[in-house]
Design an enzyme around this catalytic site. Structure first.
Site, PDB file in Angstrom:
ATOM      1  N   GLU A   1     -27.097 -19.347 -42.582  1.00  0.00           N
ATOM      2  CA  GLU A   1     -26.564 -20.678 -42.885  1.00  0.00           C
ATOM      3  C   GLU A   1     -26.916 -21.098 -44.310  1.00  0.00           C
ATOM      4  O   GLU A   1     -26.066 -21.599 -45.064  1.00  0.00           O
ATOM      5  CB  GLU A   1     -27.105 -21.708 -41.891  1.00  0.00           C
ATOM      6  CG  GLU A   1     -26.719 -21.440 -40.447  1.00  0.00           C
ATOM      7  CD  GLU A   1     -27.767 -20.634 -39.680  1.00  0.00           C
ATOM      8  OE1 GLU A   1     -27.942 -20.885 -38.484  1.00  0.00           O
ATOM      9  OE2 GLU A   1     -28.409 -19.742 -40.307  1.00  0.00           O
TER      10      GLU A   1
ATOM     11  N   ALA B   1     -26.904  14.926 -27.364  1.00  0.00           N
ATOM     12  CA  ALA B   1     -25.644  15.619 -27.599  1.00  0.00           C
ATOM     13  C   ALA B   1     -25.556  16.770 -26.615  1.00  0.00           C
ATOM     14  O   ALA B   1     -26.528  17.505 -26.409  1.00  0.00           O
ATOM     15  CB  ALA B   1     -25.580  16.139 -29.033  1.00  0.00           C
TER      16      ALA B   1
ATOM     17  N   SER C   1     -29.472  25.287 -30.419  1.00  0.00           N
ATOM     18  CA  SER C   1     -28.838  23.967 -30.255  1.00  0.00           C
ATOM     19  C   SER C   1     -28.189  23.438 -31.531  1.00  0.00           C
ATOM     20  O   SER C   1     -27.616  22.345 -31.521  1.00  0.00           O
ATOM     21  CB  SER C   1     -29.874  22.947 -29.776  1.00  0.00           C
ATOM     22  OG  SER C   1     -30.922  22.810 -30.721  1.00  0.00           O
TER      23      SER C   1
ATOM     24  N   ARG D   1     -30.079   5.789 -36.922  1.00  0.00           N
ATOM     25  CA  ARG D   1     -31.496   5.843 -37.302  1.00  0.00           C
ATOM     26  C   ARG D   1     -31.810   4.733 -38.305  1.00  0.00           C
ATOM     27  O   ARG D   1     -32.916   4.179 -38.295  1.00  0.00           O
ATOM     28  CB  ARG D   1     -31.823   7.208 -37.914  1.00  0.00           C
ATOM     29  CG  ARG D   1     -31.911   8.332 -36.891  1.00  0.00           C
ATOM     30  CD  ARG D   1     -32.256   9.643 -37.572  1.00  0.00           C
ATOM     31  NE  ARG D   1     -32.284  10.765 -36.637  1.00  0.00           N
ATOM     32  CZ  ARG D   1     -32.462  12.032 -36.985  1.00  0.00           C
ATOM     33  NH1 ARG D   1     -32.641  12.331 -38.270  1.00  0.00           N
ATOM     34  NH2 ARG D   1     -32.465  12.990 -36.069  1.00  0.00           N
TER      35      ARG D   1
ATOM     36  N   LEU E   1     -36.415  13.614 -38.445  1.00  0.00           N
ATOM     37  CA  LEU E   1     -36.250  12.298 -37.818  1.00  0.00           C
ATOM     38  C   LEU E   1     -36.174  11.183 -38.866  1.00  0.00           C
ATOM     39  O   LEU E   1     -36.736  10.108 -38.686  1.00  0.00           O
ATOM     40  CB  LEU E   1     -37.385  12.021 -36.822  1.00  0.00           C
ATOM     41  CG  LEU E   1     -37.509  13.025 -35.667  1.00  0.00           C
ATOM     42  CD1 LEU E   1     -38.762  12.735 -34.855  1.00  0.00           C
ATOM     43  CD2 LEU E   1     -36.277  12.983 -34.778  1.00  0.00           C
TER      44      LEU E   1
ATOM     45  N   GLU F   1     -34.572  10.324 -29.184  1.00  0.00           N
ATOM     46  CA  GLU F   1     -33.853  11.572 -29.435  1.00  0.00           C
ATOM     47  C   GLU F   1     -34.626  12.758 -28.870  1.00  0.00           C
ATOM     48  O   GLU F   1     -34.783  13.787 -29.514  1.00  0.00           O
ATOM     49  CB  GLU F   1     -33.624  11.761 -30.936  1.00  0.00           C
ATOM     50  CG  GLU F   1     -32.740  10.709 -31.575  1.00  0.00           C
ATOM     51  CD  GLU F   1     -32.328  11.093 -32.989  1.00  0.00           C
ATOM     52  OE1 GLU F   1     -32.003  12.270 -33.225  1.00  0.00           O
ATOM     53  OE2 GLU F   1     -32.345  10.207 -33.862  1.00  0.00           O
TER      54      GLU F   1
ATOM     55  N   GLY G   1     -35.776  15.610 -25.690  1.00  0.00           N
ATOM     56  CA  GLY G   1     -35.123  16.600 -24.837  1.00  0.00           C
ATOM     57  C   GLY G   1     -35.138  16.150 -23.394  1.00  0.00           C
ATOM     58  O   GLY G   1     -35.429  14.993 -23.068  1.00  0.00           O
TER      59      GLY G   1
ATOM     60  N   LEU H   1     -38.559  14.317 -21.927  1.00  0.00           N
ATOM     61  CA  LEU H   1     -38.756  12.926 -22.330  1.00  0.00           C
ATOM     62  C   LEU H   1     -37.644  12.040 -21.778  1.00  0.00           C
ATOM     63  O   LEU H   1     -37.915  10.928 -21.293  1.00  0.00           O
ATOM     64  CB  LEU H   1     -38.799  12.822 -23.855  1.00  0.00           C
ATOM     65  CG  LEU H   1     -38.980  11.410 -24.413  1.00  0.00           C
ATOM     66  CD1 LEU H   1     -40.299  10.795 -23.946  1.00  0.00           C
ATOM     67  CD2 LEU H   1     -38.919  11.412 -25.941  1.00  0.00           C
TER      68      LEU H   1
END
Length: 381
Positions: free
Chosen positions: A66, A168, A182, A198, A218, A306, A308, A311
């Protein structure tokens, strides 16, 4: 919604309200990744049908939307209408109250997208404006305004980080081949979106398995992007000391969460620059509920997880996941031993499955991003 139904005629004031509020929502997005733990807010000032000022909350501690909009005005704002995505604040924090600036400027009408759940505001800002004779219209594009600040709303109400679980996978639901390969499942557009996210969320989280298998940095590798805080979950303290995320802890804030309390074993990670959080064990793993409480208390309002399958399964079982991002690539890995996105014991009955609500499907090159809100956590062992 009621306001829109009453004003649905072409050329109506309601349609104009929605157009200006839509612009305010667009402006608010410019603060992504920079305002945490504050909300994203955009504002537009309109006088006699003309936009005379625009603003957004550009960064934590900087001007609120504002005041930024008022400062940008090309002419006096007296008698104008202010469109703002979130209820104006009425308390002093790092910035003075926005209600005060609105009154001083002589704004005649305020159109609000969503109410502010912060107990310091929570309707008080709107009430103050009305008590001073301003016309206030509420709920214009409410759903869009609330969705834009789902992180802020969750954090202010619970004190816990908003957790986005990202993975993914191939069309047959694999996150790696049977041999563990991968890179890369998805294409460049999808990977760029991950880096954008991220930069959007306060922290990124990975488990020891992912760090050991992929050795990820990361970080946000987009020009001008902001690196998230890195959170490494390592119950047994098995992450290599020369892993990229550990070796660069002096450059990018890195938190190592572990059950290990041995000072000698922890010392090399501390020396590398890691902050250590020691937590109790729960069901054979790090106590993720306790971790989220600690992280929330540290001001971390959002996490892009992110990890596997291990987790991911633990997070879903803990009830700490709020949003799912599933990137799906047009590939088939096959193989009974190839890992899937969610590990652990899994659901034993259909009714034990995590319940999701489909929100968005986005095409990114040849890949699809399917996003869902988590309605119920995963049950099972």
């Amino acid at each position: 919604m009621e306001h829109r139904e009453k004003c649905a005629a072409p050329g109506s004031l309601c349609q104009t309200d929605e157009a200006f509020m839509r612009r305010a929502v667009e402006l608010a997005e410019r603060g992504c990744g920079r305002v945490s733990p504050n909300p994203l807010v955009g504002a537009v000032i309109v006088k006699e049908g003309r936009v005379i000022g625009e603003g957004w909350h550009a960064g934590y501690g900087e001007l609120h939307a504002e005041r930024a909009a008022l400062r940008s005005c090309r002419e006096p704002a007296a008698g104008a209408a202010l469109y703002v995505t979130l209820e104006p604040c009425c308390h002093t924090g790092r910035q003075p109250p926005c209600t005060e600036a609105i009154l001083e400027a002589g704004i005649a009408r305020v159109v609000v997208g969503a109410g502010d759940p912060n107990p310091l505001v929570a309707g008080k800002g709107i009430r103050m404006l009305r008590e001073h004779g301003l016309e206030v219209t509420e709920g214009v594009l409410r759903e869009a305004c609330e969705a834009q600040n789902r992180v802020f709303f969750h954090y202010i109400r619970t004190g816990l980080p908003y957790v986005v679980l990202k993975y993914a996978m191939t069309m047959d639901g694999k996150i790696a081949t049977a041999a563990g390969a991968s890179k890369w499942i998805t294409g460049e557009e999808a990977r760029r979106r991950v880096h954008e996210d991220r930069g959007r969320y306060t922290a990124v989280m990975a488990g020891s398995g992912t760090v050991k298998a992929d050795d990820p940095q990361l970080t946000c590798r987009i020009p001008g992007g902001r690196n998230p805080i890195r959170i490494l979950c390592d119950s047994r303290l098995t992450i290599p000391k020369d892993a990229k995320a550990v070796a660069t802890a002096g450059d990018v804030r890195t938190i190592l969460a572990t059950c290990c309390r041995d000072p000698e074993r922890l010392q090399p990670y501390r020396a590398a620059g890691c902050e250590i959080l020691t937590l109790p064990e729960r069901d054979g793993h790090l106590d993720l509920c306790g971790l989220m409480q600690r992280l929330g208390g540290m001001g971390i309002d959002s996490i892009l997880a992110e990890g596997g399958g291990t987790l991911n399964g633990s997070l879903l079982k803990s009830g700490m996941v709020n949003w799912i991002q599933a990137y799906i690539a047009p590939k088939i890995f096959g193989g009974k031993a190839a890992p899937s996105p969610v590990g652990g014991g899994g659901a034993q009955a259909v009714e034990d499955a995590a319940a999701l609500s489909l929100a968005f499907v986005t095409r990114l090159g040849d890949d699809l991003l399917v996003e869902s809100e988590v309605k119920r956590c995963l049950q099972g062992s």
